[in-house]
Scaffold this active site. Structure first.
Site, PDB file in Angstrom:
ATOM      1  N   LYS A 109       1.099   1.799  -1.695  1.00  0.00           N
ATOM      2  CA  LYS A 109       0.536   2.384  -0.466  1.00  0.00           C
ATOM      3  C   LYS A 109       1.608   3.052   0.396  1.00  0.00           C
ATOM      4  CE  LYS A 109      -3.869   0.123  -0.344  1.00  0.00           C
ATOM      5  NZ  LYS A 109      -4.752  -0.887   0.212  1.00  0.00           N
TER       6      LYS A 109
ATOM      7  N   ARG B 156      -4.194  -7.121  -5.763  1.00  0.00           N
ATOM      8  CA  ARG B 156      -4.841  -5.943  -6.371  1.00  0.00           C
ATOM      9  C   ARG B 156      -3.759  -4.899  -6.619  1.00  0.00           C
ATOM     10  NH1 ARG B 156      -7.246  -1.079  -4.744  1.00  0.00           N
ATOM     11  NH2 ARG B 156      -9.239  -0.616  -5.760  1.00  0.00           N
TER      12      ARG B 156
HETATM   13  N1  HH2 Z   1      -7.269  -0.649  -1.234  1.00  0.00           N
HETATM   14  C1  HH2 Z   1      -7.835   0.446  -1.786  1.00  0.00           C
HETATM   15  C2  HH2 Z   1      -9.113   0.358  -2.334  1.00  0.00           C
HETATM   16  N2  HH2 Z   1      -9.775  -0.799  -2.355  1.00  0.00           N
HETATM   17  N3  HH2 Z   1      -9.911  -3.124  -1.864  1.00  0.00           N
HETATM   18  C3  HH2 Z   1      -9.387  -4.226  -1.310  1.00  0.00           C
HETATM   19  N4  HH2 Z   1     -10.056  -5.398  -1.329  1.00  0.00           N
HETATM   20  N5  HH2 Z   1      -8.137  -4.200  -0.734  1.00  0.00           N
HETATM   21  C4  HH2 Z   1      -7.396  -3.044  -0.668  1.00  0.00           C
HETATM   22  O1  HH2 Z   1      -6.293  -3.078  -0.092  1.00  0.00           O
HETATM   23  C5  HH2 Z   1      -7.943  -1.845  -1.239  1.00  0.00           C
HETATM   24  C6  HH2 Z   1      -9.231  -1.930  -1.824  1.00  0.00           C
HETATM   25  C7  HH2 Z   1      -7.100   1.745  -1.843  1.00  0.00           C
HETATM   26  O2  HH2 Z   1      -6.348   1.867  -3.018  1.00  0.00           O
HETATM   27  P1  HH2 Z   1      -6.753   2.636  -4.431  1.00  0.00           P
HETATM   28  O3  HH2 Z   1      -7.801   1.924  -5.161  1.00  0.00           O
HETATM   29  O4  HH2 Z   1      -5.548   2.844  -5.212  1.00  0.00           O
HETATM   30  O5  HH2 Z   1      -7.223   4.050  -4.013  1.00  0.00           O
HETATM   31  P2  HH2 Z   1      -8.659   4.697  -3.941  1.00  0.00           P
HETATM   32  O6  HH2 Z   1      -9.318   4.197  -2.726  1.00  0.00           O
HETATM   33  O7  HH2 Z   1      -8.337   6.150  -3.830  1.00  0.00           O
HETATM   34  O8  HH2 Z   1      -9.471   4.351  -5.111  1.00  0.00           O
END
Ligand code: HH2
Length: 311
Positions: free
Chosen positions: A244, A283
């Protein structure tokens, strides 16, 4: 010397998640890897790579081999609009979300039954369909702010629910928010989300402070430094810090952050801080590195817990 392990929670049973008949122990000293599987064209880190169910299945298999216990399958990116991410993720309706995630969940449930499958959605209908297709838990990044459909679905299927703290609409960078005390404010908001989830009948709730999601780098670091405060909610803590922008800002600067592909070691540093503070689920995009890192960290924590016990 490492800090003392977090105190044993008052209600230890709450820390063993019943994932539709499969137990996941999130008690002290445990740290499980949740591998990210974005079935989206536009996620900030892995968008477009796993839209095809066979590619997604392949990726899930690799993540399990590398040490993931949970796989988080999402059909809508939360990528915010902003300098770092461009136009932001496109909004996706529930039917499109289902079209993306259901074939992947069905395929993984059939071919990789050892996986604990999480569906990443804030839509009750998507959660319901994903649980019917074989998912074991629900990950709601709105923390039930936009409705309680995910809680009702999780309650109906006896699945745990992750409530993550965020503000504003998914996909839109929330306006700068003046937290009075970011740790206290996020904790209060998560306490309210836990109460809502339990009122809807969810047995096992997992809390997540929601790193990113409009918070400044300083706010994210403050939350990370106080992960143990969230353990005080008496529920397992999940953290998502992988690659992030806060990591990029610390490694580079706010104006010239380290590139997203250069954030692994920084992410592992943040992971150590979170797990030493009591986080039990991490995660991540980088499953192999995180799993190995956590094996050594948790082995060290176990050693410390044993010495504390005999003192
Ligand atoms: N961060 C993202 C998405 N989902 N869920 C939880 N529980 N906690 C988090 O910190 C979290 C989450 C953002 O990351 P990423 O999946 O890499 O990106 P995108 O939203 O573009 O799919």
């Amino acid at each position: 010397m490492s800090p003392p392990p977090p105190a044993r929670p008052a209600d230890a049973a709450r820390f063993v998640l019943d994932c539709r008949g499969r137990a996941l122990d999130c008690g002290p000293g445990r740290a499980h890897v949740m591998g990210i599987l974005n079935v989206t064209p536009d996620s900030f880190s892995d968008g477009g790579r796993h839209l095809d169910p066979s590619a997604a299945l392949h990726r899930a298999e690799a993540m399990l081999e590398e040490g993931a216990v949970l796989i988080d399958v999402g059909g809508e990116s939360t990528r915010p609009r902003g300098k770092a991410y461009g136009a932001g993720a496109a909004a996706v309706d529930a039917d499109e979300e289902k079209r993306r995630v259901l074939p992947v969940i069905e395929a993984i449930a059939a071919r990789l039954p050892e996986a604990l499958l999480s569906v990443h959605t804030y839509e009750g209908g998507v959660a319901e369909a994903a649980l019917a297709a074989g998912a074991h838990l629900v990950n709601d990044v709105t923390g039930l702010r936009l409705g309680e459909g995910t809680a009702r679905a999780a309650a109906h299927y006896g699945a745990p629910l992750v409530v993550m703290h965020s503000l504003g609409q998914p996909g839109e960078m929330p306006h700068a928010h003046a937290y009075r005390d970011v740790v206290r404010d996020v904790k209060a908001s998560l306490a309210a989300a836990v109460a809502k989830a339990e009122a809807a009948g969810v047995r096992d709730v997992v809390v997540d402070p929601g790193f990113g999601f409009g918070k400044t780098a300083r706010e994210n670091l403050r939350l990370l430094a106080h992960t143990d405060a969230f353990l005080g909610l008496g529920r397992p803590v999940l953290v998502g810090i992988s690659r992030k922008s806060t990591i990029g800002a610390v490694l580079g600067s706010a104006k010239a952050p380290a590139h997203v592909d250069e954030r692994l070691f920084g992410t592992l540093g943040a992971t150590a801080a979170a797990v030493l503070g009591g986080a039990a689920i991490v995660r991540t995009h980088d499953v192999g590195a995180t799993a190995e890192f956590l094996r050594v960290l948790t082995a060290t924590m176990a050693e410390r817990a044993e010495t504390e016990a005999v003192r």
